[in-house]
Design a protein around this motif. Structure first.
Motif, PDB file in Angstrom:
ATOM      1  N   UNK A 201     -27.520   5.425 -54.866  1.00 38.76           N
ATOM      2  CA  UNK A 201     -27.165   4.490 -55.654  1.00 38.76           C
ATOM      3  C   UNK A 201     -27.999   3.295 -55.753  1.00 38.76           C
ATOM      4  N   UNK A 202     -28.115   1.947 -56.189  1.00 36.70           N
ATOM      5  CA  UNK A 202     -28.195   1.491 -56.012  1.00 36.70           C
ATOM      6  C   UNK A 202     -27.162  -0.100 -54.811  1.00 36.70           C
ATOM      7  N   UNK A 203     -28.653  -0.519 -54.513  1.00 39.55           N
ATOM      8  CA  UNK A 203     -27.869  -1.991 -53.561  1.00 39.55           C
ATOM      9  C   UNK A 203     -26.722  -2.273 -53.693  1.00 39.55           C
ATOM     10  N   UNK A 204     -26.399  -2.849 -55.241  1.00 39.82           N
ATOM     11  CA  UNK A 204     -24.764  -3.860 -55.716  1.00 39.82           C
ATOM     12  C   UNK A 204     -24.096  -2.805 -54.912  1.00 39.82           C
ATOM     13  N   UNK A 205     -23.901  -1.187 -55.600  1.00 42.64           N
ATOM     14  CA  UNK A 205     -23.171  -0.465 -54.968  1.00 42.64           C
ATOM     15  C   UNK A 205     -22.203  -0.457 -53.883  1.00 42.64           C
ATOM     16  N   UNK A 206     -23.939  -0.249 -52.952  1.00 44.56           N
ATOM     17  CA  UNK A 206     -23.445  -0.360 -51.200  1.00 44.56           C
ATOM     18  C   UNK A 206     -22.923  -1.530 -50.992  1.00 44.56           C
ATOM     19  N   UNK A 207     -23.018  -2.814 -51.280  1.00 45.72           N
ATOM     20  CA  UNK A 207     -22.473  -3.874 -51.009  1.00 45.72           C
ATOM     21  C   UNK A 207     -21.091  -3.508 -51.901  1.00 45.72           C
ATOM     22  N   UNK A 208     -20.489  -3.328 -52.698  1.00 45.33           N
ATOM     23  CA  UNK A 208     -19.391  -3.393 -53.464  1.00 45.33           C
ATOM     24  C   UNK A 208     -18.663  -2.382 -52.737  1.00 45.33           C
ATOM     25  N   UNK A 209     -19.018  -1.373 -51.849  1.00 45.61           N
ATOM     26  CA  UNK A 209     -18.469  -0.365 -51.553  1.00 45.61           C
ATOM     27  C   UNK A 209     -17.943  -0.863 -50.223  1.00 45.61           C
ATOM     28  N   UNK A 210     -18.474  -1.662 -50.026  1.00 43.02           N
ATOM     29  CA  UNK A 210     -18.582  -2.185 -47.734  1.00 43.02           C
ATOM     30  C   UNK A 210     -17.672  -3.176 -48.318  1.00 43.02           C
ATOM     31  N   UNK A 211     -17.813  -3.644 -49.066  1.00 44.14           N
ATOM     32  CA  UNK A 211     -16.429  -4.882 -48.551  1.00 44.14           C
ATOM     33  C   UNK A 211     -15.493  -4.297 -49.341  1.00 44.14           C
ATOM     34  N   UNK A 212     -15.313  -3.389 -50.197  1.00 48.01           N
ATOM     35  CA  UNK A 212     -14.510  -2.600 -50.209  1.00 48.01           C
ATOM     36  C   UNK A 212     -13.970  -2.133 -48.963  1.00 48.01           C
ATOM     37  N   UNK A 213     -14.761  -1.567 -48.293  1.00 44.93           N
ATOM     38  CA  UNK A 213     -13.593  -0.933 -46.729  1.00 44.93           C
ATOM     39  C   UNK A 213     -13.344  -1.713 -46.615  1.00 44.93           C
ATOM     40  N   UNK A 214     -14.210  -2.753 -46.172  1.00 40.25           N
ATOM     41  CA  UNK A 214     -13.267  -4.333 -44.805  1.00 40.25           C
ATOM     42  C   UNK A 214     -12.099  -4.644 -45.281  1.00 40.25           C
ATOM     43  N   UNK A 215     -12.419  -4.986 -46.966  1.00 36.72           N
ATOM     44  CA  UNK A 215     -10.606  -5.146 -47.204  1.00 36.72           C
ATOM     45  C   UNK A 215      -9.927  -5.392 -46.873  1.00 36.72           C
ATOM     46  N   UNK A 216      -9.813  -2.768 -47.333  1.00 39.31           N
ATOM     47  CA  UNK A 216      -9.218  -2.033 -47.415  1.00 39.31           C
ATOM     48  C   UNK A 216      -8.685  -1.892 -45.580  1.00 39.31           C
ATOM     49  N   UNK A 217      -9.615  -1.667 -44.713  1.00 41.09           N
ATOM     50  CA  UNK A 217      -9.207  -1.847 -43.249  1.00 41.09           C
ATOM     51  C   UNK A 217      -8.260  -3.933 -42.741  1.00 41.09           C
ATOM     52  N   UNK A 218      -8.486  -4.139 -43.110  1.00 35.87           N
ATOM     53  CA  UNK A 218      -7.492  -6.068 -42.944  1.00 35.87           C
ATOM     54  C   UNK A 218      -6.601  -6.076 -44.196  1.00 35.87           C
ATOM     55  N   UNK A 219      -6.306  -4.921 -45.306  1.00 42.69           N
ATOM     56  CA  UNK A 219      -5.342  -4.795 -46.058  1.00 42.69           C
ATOM     57  C   UNK A 219      -4.196  -3.465 -44.895  1.00 42.69           C
ATOM     58  N   UNK A 220      -4.869  -2.664 -44.676  1.00 44.70           N
ATOM     59  CA  UNK A 220      -4.086  -1.624 -43.933  1.00 44.70           C
ATOM     60  C   UNK A 220      -3.610  -2.742 -42.557  1.00 44.70           C
ATOM     61  N   UNK A 221      -4.453  -3.237 -41.856  1.00 47.84           N
ATOM     62  CA  UNK A 221      -4.043  -3.683 -40.588  1.00 47.84           C
ATOM     63  C   UNK A 221      -3.334  -4.966 -40.595  1.00 47.84           C
ATOM     64  N   UNK A 222      -3.148  -5.434 -41.966  1.00 51.45           N
ATOM     65  CA  UNK A 222      -2.339  -6.830 -41.650  1.00 51.45           C
ATOM     66  C   UNK A 222      -0.519  -6.504 -42.397  1.00 51.45           C
ATOM     67  N   UNK A 223      -0.961  -4.483 -43.486  1.00 46.29           N
ATOM     68  CA  UNK A 223       0.826  -4.328 -43.579  1.00 46.29           C
ATOM     69  C   UNK A 223       0.784  -3.680 -42.129  1.00 46.29           C
ATOM     70  N   UNK A 224       0.188  -3.000 -41.727  1.00 45.89           N
ATOM     71  CA  UNK A 224       0.805  -2.546 -39.992  1.00 45.89           C
ATOM     72  C   UNK A 224       1.174  -3.756 -38.784  1.00 45.89           C
ATOM     73  N   UNK A 225       0.954  -5.057 -39.217  1.00 47.78           N
ATOM     74  CA  UNK A 225       1.290  -5.833 -38.687  1.00 47.78           C
ATOM     75  C   UNK A 225       2.986  -6.359 -39.416  1.00 47.78           C
ATOM     76  N   UNK A 226       3.166  -6.476 -40.814  1.00 52.74           N
ATOM     77  CA  UNK A 226       4.057  -6.887 -41.316  1.00 52.74           C
ATOM     78  C   UNK A 226       5.571  -6.166 -40.634  1.00 52.74           C
TER      79      UNK A 226
END
Length: 228
Positions: A201-226
């Protein structure tokens, strides 16, 4: 409330691992990466927020990839190898500049070799017996592998006896959208495989996937906190 339990030996985790894990509780696994492209993918992962990067030793010329990624990233990142099966390979990883040893199993000789050489070590465990043996011999975190087999019910049972200070990292089948049940059960972080990086896979896909995981982590923690 979790009971106060003492580990079989003093738990003194690798300082670099503690710092990197505090910044991002997910390990990026780049199985199959080629040395010529490793540095750019490593930069993309770091820029997205990752601080723990693992090149499995069953990748093409993995030591060259480890050296390339280590050379371009700041000191607050920990770069190393996965699928480390022998003490000899621990030495090879260290000589390539690696600081992290990740294993699919809990061979205590490999754990001891890593710790004696000043490297962080995350062995793979599938039973509480393996988990406590690994901790006794110096493991910095526990890789719950395969996570598809060790689901949230197992994680919850383990967390009742494994002290909260010890990171539990399910590895296998993790996506940006399915982290919630494991975190609710007591997981501390994750190892990320093909949903983050696939060979070629190209670097752009790696970057997009990485950002998706970081956002997924934050989203999950925000939901758990709520929900609390």
């Amino acid at each position: 409330m979790q009971p106060e339990l003492n580990l079989p030996a003093p738990y003194t985790p690798h300082a670099g691992f503690v710092t990197a894990f505090a910044a991002c509780r997910m390990v990026a696994i780049v199985r199959g990466i080629q040395p010529a492209e490793a540095a750019e993918h490593g930069r993309a992962l770091y820029e997205a927020g990752f601080r723990l990067i693992e090149v499995p030793l069953n990748s093409p010329q993995p030591l060259d990839s480890i050296a390339a990624i280590r050379k371009v990233l700041p000191a607050d990142a920990l770069v190393g190898a996965g699928t480390v099966l022998s003490t000899e390979r621990v030495r090879d990883v260290r000589n390539a500049g690696g600081e992290l040893i990740v294993m699919p199993h809990a061979d205590v000789d490999v754990i001891l070799a890593a710790k004696l050489q000043g490297l962080a070590c995350v062995p793979g465990v599938a039973t509480p017996t393996e988990a406590f043996s690994a901790l006794k011999h110096g493991a910095d975190a526990l890789k719950m592998f395969p996570a598809e087999q060790l689901g949230p019910a197992v994680t919850k049972a383990w967390r009742a006896v494994v002290p909260a200070i010890v990171p539990l990292l399910p590895v296998g089948g993790v996506t940006p959208d399915n982290m919630g049940p494991q975190l609710a059960a007591g997981a501390t972080g994750f190892g990320l495989g093909s949903a983050l990086y696939k060979p070629g896979q190209d670097v752009a896909t790696t970057r997009a996937n990485a950002i998706a995981f970081i956002e997924g982590w934050k989203r999950t923690h925000d939901a758990r906190g709520a929900q609390k």
